[in-house]
Structures are given as C-alpha cells and as structure tokens.
Design an enzyme around this catalytic site. Structure first.
Site, PDB file in Angstrom:
ATOM      1  N   CYS A 125       0.845  -1.203   0.000  1.00 60.59           N
ATOM      2  CA  CYS A 125       0.000   0.000   0.000  1.00 60.59           C
ATOM      3  C   CYS A 125       0.883   1.256   0.000  1.00 60.59           C
ATOM      4  O   CYS A 125       1.551   1.544  -0.982  1.00 60.59           O
ATOM      5  CB  CYS A 125      -0.962  -0.044   1.183  1.00 60.59           C
ATOM      6  N   HIS A 170      -3.697  -5.502   1.031  1.00 61.05           N
ATOM      7  CA  HIS A 170      -3.032  -5.786   2.309  1.00 61.05           C
ATOM      8  C   HIS A 170      -3.110  -7.271   2.662  1.00 61.05           C
ATOM      9  O   HIS A 170      -4.058  -7.675   3.346  1.00 61.05           O
ATOM     10  CB  HIS A 170      -3.712  -4.990   3.426  1.00 61.05           C
ATOM     11  N   GLU A 215      -1.507  -8.729   4.931  1.00 63.78           N
ATOM     12  CA  GLU A 215      -1.383  -8.859   6.387  1.00 63.78           C
ATOM     13  C   GLU A 215      -2.729  -8.718   7.093  1.00 63.78           C
ATOM     14  O   GLU A 215      -2.845  -9.041   8.268  1.00 63.78           O
ATOM     15  CB  GLU A 215      -0.372  -7.837   6.933  1.00 63.78           C
TER      16      GLU A 215
END
Lengths: 95, 219
Positions: B87, B195, B197
C-alpha cells in the site's frame, strides 16, 4: 544566510504542478460538473494541481530558477504523473 | 531458521503491527526499523508497511523516499535481497524509483476500503513463491491513491518481463491493465496495493494473505 553582506537577493518562486494531459484528473472533473450544475455551462475543462511557493536567496534570478527547477525535479513533482512550470513572483534585496 | 523480517516504520505508518502479526502467524521473526535508522545487516527481507508516511504530504511516499533508511534499502535491493512495499509502501517504492510507474488518485475519487479478488500473475517473486499463477485470492484494499499508472514503454516492459504480480478481477480504482502489484526487473522488489497482512484468519474474512508471508519467510 550563507553569504551575508553579499549582493544576494531574496526571491519568491512559484512552482505550479499540474496533471499531465493523459493523466486522469477526477478532482478537476468533479469540480467541472459542479460548475455546470451552477449554470457555468461554457467551462470546457477544469484542472486541479498544486501551487508551491518557495522563498530562496540567490545571486540572481537565473540561479534562483535553476535551484527551484532542481528541487522540483527531485521532490516537488512526480515526472510520471505531473508537469510543472516555474516563475519568479517577487524579488527583494537583502537588508 | 526462518527469515528475520525488517518492518519499516515512518511517522504515520499504521500497518506495522498487522505485518508483525502476520509474520508471527507463519512462524517468522521480525524487527521494527525506524525511518531514521540505517542498519539492515541482520535483516533477511524488508517490508515497508502501509499507512500515511509523513502525512502523505506533497504526494504519498514523496517525503518518506528521502528518509535515512531509504538509502540502506536501496543498497539492500541492489544486492538482490527482498524488499516488499504494501500500500503506502508501494507508493514509497515508486517514488524512490525502485519500482516503475506511480500511484495516482483512485479514478472515482473515493477512498476504497473493501475486500477485492485478485489474480496471481506470477509466483516468481519472494512474496508470491508459494502461490500458483492463475489462482485467485481475496485480500483487502484500503487506499485513496491506488490507481497504478505508467507510460506505454514501462507497460510493455512490465508485460514482456512478466513483472505484473497481481491483477484485480474487478478493477476498483482505475489502475492501468488492472494492475494491483508489480515487481522490478530483477524480481526482488515487490509492491502491491492490497493488504495480505489483513487477511490472515477466516475470522477476518480471508486467510489468503498467509501464503504471501509463508513465501517471504521460507525463501
């Protein structure tokens, strides 16, 4: 100031950063729509960019412009998305 | 020994703990690296986490790109070691010239925070080695400037070198050729807008992100 007492001048340099022609400008387009909703139907294009005013000391106007051009290429504008123009707005002799 | 992941933290970074959680979830170790640091000698792979580094002032990534740590990261990348930008991290890598192109504002001028389905285009990167080309993953996007843009020459190079890593199925932000992630020509620097994560448990809506971190840990 690095050269106090010399004949350096203080310049106000305006950097105008704008979208390249091919790059979408959703903010400009949205403002254009809002203007036409207000009845300004002759507006054919609105482009939103940035104005960055840099105060810089230099021996002369050319040096001031060169310095600001370098900093614009390194930091102030992204060459993939943006074009820029630079102009001297004001100059004052050092007191 | 699993790889030690260095997670870069600028003022305004806000995804570092999510990345740390994801690294731990796959059995890896991490160390946070503040942007004023320069030391990377113990690190096996660098992750530049998402957020709003330096307030996104001027342009996302424009100021962060000149933070002291970036010089070390440029050398790290030149040595062929893995550098991942997620990002805002992707934006930093394009500003630094470690990846080509740029991320401009989303075409609909809307901040996007939603799940999105992506196609894995290549597994020949340190962040996708455990994924299969052509497979689909569900990840989350959370950005205002995720619209990948480059000139025609760069696009040709990305295509001919197989540097497009991830593409959107339903291009949410206007990106050129649905591009969600790319790598550099030597394939060790990877940037992506989604993302992984944030997708490490079914409870969160997807655990498809785990494979990205497994890839990075077990190089």
């Amino acid at each position: 100031m690095d050269k106090q007492g010399s004949d350096r001048h203080l310049y106000e340099v305006l950097v105008e950063v704008r979208h390249k022609e091919k790059i979408a400008d959703p903010e400009g387009n949205t403002i254009k729509k809002a203007l036409s909703a207000l009845g300004y139907d002759r507006v054919s294009r609105v482009s939103v960019g940035k104005a960055i005013r840099v105060q810089i000391s230099a021996d002369n106007e050319t040096e001031a412009l060169n310095q600001v051009d370098k900093m614009t290429q390194r930091l102030l504008a992204n060459p993939v998305l943006e074009n820029y123009s630079i102009s001297v707005e004001e100059s004052n002799s050092h007191a | 020994m699993p790889n030690l992941i260095g997670i870069v933290v600028f003022p305004g970074t806000n995804c570092e703990f999510d990345v740390a959680e994801a690294v731990e979830a796959v059995g890896g170790n991490y160390r946070f690296i503040f942007h004023l640091d320069k030391e990377l000698s113990d690190i096996d792979a660098v992750v530049i986490a998402g957020g709003f580094a330096h307030g996104d002032y001027l342009r996302p990534g424009a100021i962060a790109r000149f933070s002291p740590i970036m010089e070390s990261i440029e050398k790290f990348a030149e040595d062929g070691r893995p550098v991942i930008g997620i990002c805002n991290g992707f934006q930093v890598l394009t500003e630094a010239g470690l990846l080509p192109g740029a991320l401009q504002k989303n075409s609909n001028l809307t901040f996007l925070c939603e799940p999105t389905v992506l196609n894995i285009e290549t597994n020949e990167t340190p962040f996708t080695s455990k994924l299969s080309p052509g497979s689909k993953v569900k990840l989350f996007i959370n950005h205002f400037s995720g619209n990948y843009t480059c000139n025609d020459q760069t696009l040709q190079e990305l295509k001919s070198n197989n540097q497009i890593v991830l593409t959107y199925l339903n291009n949410p932000n206007g990106s050129t050729q649905n591009i969600a992630g790319i790598c550099n020509a030597t394939r060790n620097v990877v940037g992506l807008m989604p993302h992984p994560e944030r997708a490490i448990d079914e409870l969160l809506g997807s655990d498809d992100g785990l494979k990205f971190f497994k890839s990075l840990i077990n190089l």
